[in-house]
Write an enzyme that holds these catalytic residues in place. Structure first.
Site, PDB file in Angstrom:
ATOM      1  N   ASP A   1     -52.187  28.482 -16.241  1.00  0.00           N
ATOM      2  CA  ASP A   1     -53.940  28.400 -15.957  1.00  0.00           C
ATOM      3  C   ASP A   1     -54.741  29.316 -16.556  1.00  0.00           C
ATOM      4  OD1 ASP A   1     -52.598  31.334 -15.558  1.00  0.00           O
ATOM      5  OD2 ASP A   1     -53.734  31.597 -13.532  1.00  0.00           O
ATOM      6  N   SER A   2     -54.207  29.355 -18.253  1.00  0.00           N
ATOM      7  CA  SER A   2     -55.281  29.583 -19.775  1.00  0.00           C
ATOM      8  C   SER A   2     -55.253  28.731 -19.638  1.00  0.00           C
ATOM      9  CB  SER A   2     -53.532  30.057 -20.757  1.00  0.00           C
ATOM     10  OG  SER A   2     -53.178  29.092 -20.484  1.00  0.00           O
TER      11      SER A   2
ATOM     12  N   ASP B   1     -48.950  26.401 -13.131  1.00  0.00           N
ATOM     13  CA  ASP B   1     -48.909  27.599 -12.853  1.00  0.00           C
ATOM     14  C   ASP B   1     -49.589  27.127 -11.680  1.00  0.00           C
ATOM     15  OD1 ASP B   1     -48.488  30.244 -14.276  1.00  0.00           O
ATOM     16  OD2 ASP B   1     -50.378  29.912 -15.274  1.00  0.00           O
TER      17      ASP B   1
ATOM     18  N   LYS C   1     -44.722  28.499 -11.950  1.00  0.00           N
ATOM     19  CA  LYS C   1     -45.022  29.943 -11.530  1.00  0.00           C
ATOM     20  C   LYS C   1     -46.001  30.326 -11.241  1.00  0.00           C
ATOM     21  CE  LYS C   1     -46.602  30.976 -16.661  1.00  0.00           C
ATOM     22  NZ  LYS C   1     -47.749  32.163 -15.961  1.00  0.00           N
TER      23      LYS C   1
ATOM     24  N   GLU D   1     -47.878  35.122 -11.132  1.00  0.00           N
ATOM     25  CA  GLU D   1     -47.705  36.496 -10.984  1.00  0.00           C
ATOM     26  C   GLU D   1     -47.686  37.159 -10.101  1.00  0.00           C
ATOM     27  OE1 GLU D   1     -51.294  37.054 -12.864  1.00  0.00           O
ATOM     28  OE2 GLU D   1     -51.141  35.148 -14.921  1.00  0.00           O
TER      29      GLU D   1
ATOM     30  N   GLU E   1     -45.116  39.494 -19.570  1.00  0.00           N
ATOM     31  CA  GLU E   1     -46.458  39.725 -20.564  1.00  0.00           C
ATOM     32  C   GLU E   1     -47.137  40.205 -21.515  1.00  0.00           C
ATOM     33  OE1 GLU E   1     -49.543  36.848 -19.036  1.00  0.00           O
ATOM     34  OE2 GLU E   1     -51.100  37.670 -20.957  1.00  0.00           O
TER      35      GLU E   1
HETATM   36  O1  KIV Z   1     -51.491  30.921 -18.580  1.00  0.00           O
HETATM   37  C1  KIV Z   1     -50.639  30.892 -19.575  1.00  0.00           C
HETATM   38  O2  KIV Z   1     -50.735  30.284 -20.486  1.00  0.00           O
HETATM   39  C2  KIV Z   1     -49.269  31.910 -19.486  1.00  0.00           C
HETATM   40  C3  KIV Z   1     -48.561  32.618 -20.017  1.00  0.00           C
HETATM   41  C4  KIV Z   1     -49.618  33.323 -20.944  1.00  0.00           C
HETATM   42  C5  KIV Z   1     -47.481  32.572 -20.011  1.00  0.00           C
HETATM   43  O3  KIV Z   1     -49.345  32.214 -18.301  1.00  0.00           O
END
Ligand code: KIV
Length: 277
Positions: free
Chosen positions: A35-36, A74, A103, A105, A172
């Site tokens: 989600d970055s 994510d 994924k 969190e 992280e």
């Molecule tokens: O969203 C992302 O890029 C991430 C990584 C930094 C692990 O979750």
């Protein structure tokens, strides 16, 4: 390329077809549709505004480029926290868009959600330590696990994710010693980002490692290229060529078929205009 150490896992983030195809071709193990994307692709200030629709679009693009890597996507902020039903339904949407796994969190508190998703048949990667989706609501963007108490909590988080069925866990910005303890406490691989080199897997945001996203310098990032400079130089070259008429050159242009231009000019001289049959 160096001989791969047994069990090592290379992960890079991917959000678009072109870069995903290059990373897949280069042999990375996992393409993480993080989600970055909200920050590096869409210009948001954090990952909080990212929507499910946006994540599905990025996931589709990456999965169409993938030939061999595993695609992990994510679950964005508030797509899974409110209920286990949300978690399962939205994981299903990412899989339908092309993800092999999702994924999310969170540690102990999210373990029931992880279990529900895994029970639905969808593999889950956990993510503990710094959790960007809620960092601003908690203690900000800080290194985690610096104290014994905090490291203990992270070990519990990791174990609960493993018990819930997660197949790997991102750590992280976890202090190296704590990351090493976590790694030895679980039987599933840890994937580090800013967490030292005891983790069998490592992940970086592709724009950071290629030097394309120059908003902030991150201590834990290693730059493998400086594409921002190359891209800027290339675009300047393009502009200069347009101004000086060097581009497009003869080799970039298309010509009419033999004799057609002469016929066109003759027709126009004789006044037949466009009526040439
Ligand atoms: O969203 C992302 O890029 C991430 C990584 C930094 C692990 O979750």
């Amino acid at each position: 390329m160096q001989k791969r150490q047994a069990g090592s896992i290379s992960v890079v983030t991917s959000y678009d077809y072109t870069l995903a195809a290059l990373c897949d071709g280069a042999g990375v193990d996992i393409l993480l549709v993080g989600d970055s994307a909200g920050m590096v692709m869409l210009g948001y200030d954090s990952t909080i505004p990212v929507s499910m629709n946006e994540m599905c679009m990025f996931t589709g693009a990456v999965s169409r480029a993938r030939r061999r890597a595993v695609v992990v996507s994510d679950l964005p902020f508030m797509s899974y926290q409110a209920s286990r039903e949300d978690a399962v339904r939205n994981s299903g949407r990412l899989v339908k868009a092309g993800a092999d796994a999702v994924k999310l969190e969170g540690g102990v508190k999210m373990a029931p959600h992880v279990k529900s998703i895994v029970d639905a048949g969808i593999p889950v990667m956990g993510h503990i330590g710094l959790q960007p989706q809620t960092a601003v609501l908690r203690d900000g963007y800080r290194v985690q696990g610096r104290t014994a108490a905090s490291a203990e909590r992270l070990i519990n988080d990791a174990k609960s994710l493993e018990d819930a069925g997660a197949f790997a866990i991102v750590l992280e910005m976890v202090a190296c010693e704590a990351a090493e303890e976590i790694t030895h406490s679980v039987g599933i691989p840890t994937i580090g980002i800013g967490s030292g080199n005891s983790c069998p897997g490592q992940v970086l945001v592709i724009q950071d490692m290629l030097g394309m996203y120059n908003k902030k310098e991150l201590k834990f990032v290693k730059r493998y290229a400086n594409l921002a400079d190359h891209i800027t130089e290339a675009v300047h070259g393009y502009q200069t060529d347009i101004i000086t008429k060097k581009f497009p050159a003869e080799e970039n242009a298309f010509r009419m078929d033999d004799g057609e231009y002469e016929m066109l000019k003759k027709g126009r001289r004789n006044g037949s205009g466009g009526d040439l049959g």
